[in-house]
Scaffold this motif. Structure first.
Motif, PDB file in Angstrom:
ATOM      1  N   ALA A  26       0.865  -1.179   0.000  1.00 32.27           N
ATOM      2  CA  ALA A  26       0.000   0.000   0.000  1.00 32.27           C
ATOM      3  C   ALA A  26       0.900   1.227   0.000  1.00 32.27           C
ATOM      4  O   ALA A  26       2.019   1.194   0.528  1.00 32.27           O
ATOM      5  CB  ALA A  26      -0.904   0.010   1.222  1.00 32.27           C
ATOM      6  N   VAL A  27       0.423   2.305  -0.588  1.00 31.69           N
ATOM      7  CA  VAL A  27       1.156   3.570  -0.576  1.00 31.69           C
ATOM      8  C   VAL A  27       0.409   4.520   0.339  1.00 31.69           C
ATOM      9  O   VAL A  27      -0.783   4.770   0.161  1.00 31.69           O
ATOM     10  CB  VAL A  27       1.268   4.160  -2.001  1.00 31.69           C
ATOM     11  N   VAL A  28       1.122   5.034   1.341  1.00 35.83           N
ATOM     12  CA  VAL A  28       0.527   5.936   2.330  1.00 35.83           C
ATOM     13  C   VAL A  28       1.526   7.030   2.659  1.00 35.83           C
ATOM     14  O   VAL A  28       2.650   6.736   3.072  1.00 35.83           O
ATOM     15  CB  VAL A  28       0.147   5.181   3.631  1.00 35.83           C
ATOM     16  N   GLY A  29       1.127   8.265   2.472  1.00 35.60           N
ATOM     17  CA  GLY A  29       1.942   9.398   2.896  1.00 35.60           C
ATOM     18  C   GLY A  29       3.374   9.385   2.389  1.00 35.60           C
ATOM     19  O   GLY A  29       4.287   9.674   3.145  1.00 35.60           O
ATOM     20  N   VAL A  32       5.877   3.303   1.104  1.00 40.68           N
ATOM     21  CA  VAL A  32       5.274   2.049   0.675  1.00 40.68           C
ATOM     22  C   VAL A  32       5.253   1.129   1.883  1.00 40.68           C
ATOM     23  O   VAL A  32       6.277   0.925   2.542  1.00 40.68           O
ATOM     24  CB  VAL A  32       6.070   1.410  -0.481  1.00 40.68           C
ATOM     25  N   LEU A  33       4.075   0.601   2.184  1.00 34.76           N
ATOM     26  CA  LEU A  33       3.907  -0.339   3.287  1.00 34.76           C
ATOM     27  C   LEU A  33       3.831  -1.738   2.696  1.00 34.76           C
ATOM     28  O   LEU A  33       3.187  -1.956   1.670  1.00 34.76           O
ATOM     29  CB  LEU A  33       2.625  -0.041   4.053  1.00 34.76           C
ATOM     30  N   ILE A  34       4.484  -2.697   3.361  1.00 41.92           N
ATOM     31  CA  ILE A  34       4.520  -4.077   2.882  1.00 41.92           C
ATOM     32  C   ILE A  34       4.190  -4.973   4.061  1.00 41.92           C
ATOM     33  O   ILE A  34       4.739  -4.816   5.149  1.00 41.92           O
ATOM     34  CB  ILE A  34       5.922  -4.437   2.344  1.00 41.92           C
ATOM     35  N   ARG A  35       3.262  -5.929   3.838  1.00 37.96           N
ATOM     36  CA  ARG A  35       2.900  -6.870   4.899  1.00 37.96           C
ATOM     37  C   ARG A  35       2.645  -8.250   4.302  1.00 37.96           C
ATOM     38  O   ARG A  35       2.404  -8.405   3.112  1.00 37.96           O
ATOM     39  CB  ARG A  35       1.672  -6.389   5.662  1.00 37.96           C
ATOM     40  N   ASP A  36       2.677  -9.239   5.162  1.00 41.51           N
ATOM     41  CA  ASP A  36       2.385 -10.622   4.789  1.00 41.51           C
ATOM     42  C   ASP A  36       0.876 -10.751   4.621  1.00 41.51           C
ATOM     43  O   ASP A  36       0.121 -10.491   5.556  1.00 41.51           O
ATOM     44  CB  ASP A  36       2.886 -11.543   5.903  1.00 41.51           C
ATOM     45  N   SER A  37       0.428 -11.164   3.438  1.00 43.22           N
ATOM     46  CA  SER A  37      -1.016 -11.267   3.204  1.00 43.22           C
ATOM     47  C   SER A  37      -1.658 -12.341   4.073  1.00 43.22           C
ATOM     48  O   SER A  37      -2.842 -12.259   4.379  1.00 43.22           O
ATOM     49  CB  SER A  37      -1.314 -11.543   1.733  1.00 43.22           C
ATOM     50  N   ASP A  41      -2.284  -8.742  10.396  1.00 45.35           N
ATOM     51  CA  ASP A  41      -2.130  -8.048  11.677  1.00 45.35           C
ATOM     52  C   ASP A  41      -0.695  -8.096  12.183  1.00 45.35           C
ATOM     53  O   ASP A  41      -0.398  -7.609  13.267  1.00 45.35           O
ATOM     54  CB  ASP A  41      -3.074  -8.648  12.723  1.00 45.35           C
ATOM     55  N   GLY A  42       0.206  -8.688  11.401  1.00 49.40           N
ATOM     56  CA  GLY A  42       1.600  -8.826  11.806  1.00 49.40           C
ATOM     57  C   GLY A  42       2.418  -7.581  11.484  1.00 49.40           C
ATOM     58  O   GLY A  42       1.903  -6.479  11.336  1.00 49.40           O
ATOM     59  N   VAL A  43       3.698  -7.787  11.362  1.00 50.73           N
ATOM     60  CA  VAL A  43       4.668  -6.716  11.127  1.00 50.73           C
ATOM     61  C   VAL A  43       4.426  -6.062   9.769  1.00 50.73           C
ATOM     62  O   VAL A  43       4.124  -6.748   8.787  1.00 50.73           O
ATOM     63  CB  VAL A  43       6.104  -7.280  11.194  1.00 50.73           C
ATOM     64  N   VAL A  44       4.579  -4.744   9.727  1.00 52.79           N
ATOM     65  CA  VAL A  44       4.480  -3.985   8.480  1.00 52.79           C
ATOM     66  C   VAL A  44       5.817  -3.303   8.235  1.00 52.79           C
ATOM     67  O   VAL A  44       6.338  -2.622   9.108  1.00 52.79           O
ATOM     68  CB  VAL A  44       3.348  -2.934   8.547  1.00 52.79           C
ATOM     69  N   LEU A  45       6.379  -3.521   7.067  1.00 53.59           N
ATOM     70  CA  LEU A  45       7.626  -2.886   6.663  1.00 53.59           C
ATOM     71  C   LEU A  45       7.280  -1.592   5.936  1.00 53.59           C
ATOM     72  O   LEU A  45       6.423  -1.586   5.062  1.00 53.59           O
ATOM     73  CB  LEU A  45       8.398  -3.825   5.740  1.00 53.59           C
ATOM     74  N   ARG A  46       7.933  -0.502   6.312  1.00 55.36           N
ATOM     75  CA  ARG A  46       7.699   0.800   5.673  1.00 55.36           C
ATOM     76  C   ARG A  46       8.973   1.212   4.955  1.00 55.36           C
ATOM     77  O   ARG A  46      10.043   1.267   5.544  1.00 55.36           O
ATOM     78  CB  ARG A  46       7.341   1.839   6.725  1.00 55.36           C
ATOM     79  N   LEU A  47       8.849   1.500   3.650  1.00 55.23           N
ATOM     80  CA  LEU A  47       9.987   1.927   2.841  1.00 55.23           C
ATOM     81  C   LEU A  47       9.671   3.245   2.155  1.00 55.23           C
ATOM     82  O   LEU A  47       8.524   3.494   1.785  1.00 55.23           O
ATOM     83  CB  LEU A  47      10.269   0.905   1.727  1.00 55.23           C
ATOM     84  N   PRO A  48      10.706   4.076   1.923  1.00 51.64           N
ATOM     85  CA  PRO A  48      10.496   5.244   1.072  1.00 51.64           C
ATOM     86  C   PRO A  48      10.147   4.767  -0.342  1.00 51.64           C
ATOM     87  O   PRO A  48      10.625   3.712  -0.783  1.00 51.64           O
ATOM     88  CB  PRO A  48      11.853   5.960   1.073  1.00 51.64           C
ATOM     89  N   CYS A  49       9.344   5.526  -1.052  1.00 52.61           N
ATOM     90  CA  CYS A  49       8.952   5.145  -2.419  1.00 52.61           C
ATOM     91  C   CYS A  49      10.160   4.901  -3.309  1.00 52.61           C
ATOM     92  O   CYS A  49      10.155   3.977  -4.132  1.00 52.61           O
ATOM     93  CB  CYS A  49       8.040   6.211  -3.025  1.00 52.61           C
ATOM     94  N   ALA A  50      11.210   5.699  -3.150  1.00 51.75           N
ATOM     95  CA  ALA A  50      12.411   5.538  -3.976  1.00 51.75           C
ATOM     96  C   ALA A  50      13.066   4.179  -3.730  1.00 51.75           C
ATOM     97  O   ALA A  50      13.555   3.534  -4.671  1.00 51.75           O
ATOM     98  CB  ALA A  50      13.404   6.662  -3.708  1.00 51.75           C
ATOM     99  N   SER A  51      13.073   3.715  -2.499  1.00 48.68           N
ATOM    100  CA  SER A  51      13.654   2.397  -2.191  1.00 48.68           C
ATOM    101  C   SER A  51      12.823   1.278  -2.802  1.00 48.68           C
ATOM    102  O   SER A  51      13.361   0.302  -3.328  1.00 48.68           O
ATOM    103  CB  SER A  51      13.748   2.203  -0.674  1.00 48.68           C
ATOM    104  N   TRP A  52      11.504   1.401  -2.740  1.00 45.93           N
ATOM    105  CA  TRP A  52      10.618   0.409  -3.341  1.00 45.93           C
ATOM    106  C   TRP A  52      10.820   0.364  -4.852  1.00 45.93           C
ATOM    107  O   TRP A  52      10.920  -0.708  -5.446  1.00 45.93           O
ATOM    108  CB  TRP A  52       9.176   0.715  -2.984  1.00 45.93           C
ATOM    109  N   SER A  53      10.917   1.540  -5.470  1.00 47.40           N
ATOM    110  CA  SER A  53      11.139   1.605  -6.921  1.00 47.40           C
ATOM    111  C   SER A  53      12.472   0.969  -7.305  1.00 47.40           C
ATOM    112  O   SER A  53      12.554   0.239  -8.302  1.00 47.40           O
ATOM    113  CB  SER A  53      11.112   3.058  -7.396  1.00 47.40           C
ATOM    114  N   ALA A  54      13.511   1.218  -6.519  1.00 52.18           N
ATOM    115  CA  ALA A  54      14.819   0.622  -6.783  1.00 52.18           C
ATOM    116  C   ALA A  54      14.759  -0.898  -6.635  1.00 52.18           C
ATOM    117  O   ALA A  54      15.337  -1.632  -7.443  1.00 52.18           O
ATOM    118  CB  ALA A  54      15.872   1.209  -5.848  1.00 52.18           C
ATOM    119  N   PHE A  55      14.041  -1.384  -5.636  1.00 52.48           N
ATOM    120  CA  PHE A  55      13.881  -2.829  -5.437  1.00 52.48           C
ATOM    121  C   PHE A  55      13.167  -3.461  -6.633  1.00 52.48           C
ATOM    122  O   PHE A  55      13.605  -4.481  -7.160  1.00 52.48           O
ATOM    123  CB  PHE A  55      13.106  -3.090  -4.144  1.00 52.48           C
ATOM    124  N   LEU A  56      12.079  -2.847  -7.066  1.00 55.11           N
ATOM    125  CA  LEU A  56      11.343  -3.379  -8.217  1.00 55.11           C
ATOM    126  C   LEU A  56      12.200  -3.373  -9.480  1.00 55.11           C
ATOM    127  O   LEU A  56      12.170  -4.327 -10.262  1.00 55.11           O
ATOM    128  CB  LEU A  56      10.061  -2.586  -8.447  1.00 55.11           C
TER     129      LEU A  56
END
Length: 67
Positions: A26-29, A32-37, A41-56
């Motif tokens: 999900a993208v919020v503020g 990019v938030l990433i969680r196990d589907s 209710d578990g851990v959520v990883l938060r990354l800057p959009c630039a880091s997510w784009s670089a990963f992709l």
């Protein structure tokens, strides 16, 4: 920090995902938030959009940097 229980968060998961071993994003503020589907209710990883784009880009083989 965003309230992760906020109903306005649009979690998305790949339509090719049917094995249960997936993540949702999900993208919020500007983050990019990433969680196990399987454990929303578990851990959520938060990354800057630039880091997510670089990963992709790296996953898709489009990263021009050398390893």
């Amino acid at each position: 920090m965003a309230n992760l229980e906020e109903p306005g968060i649009a979690w998305r998961k790949s339509t090719a995902s049917n094995t249960g071993g997936c993540v949702e994003v999900a993208v919020v503020g500007g983050s990019v938030l990433i969680r196990d589907s399987g454990n929303p209710d578990g851990v959520v990883l938060r990354l800057p959009c630039a880091s997510w784009s670089a990963f992709l880009a790296w996953i898709c083989g489009e990263d021009s940097r050398q390893d």
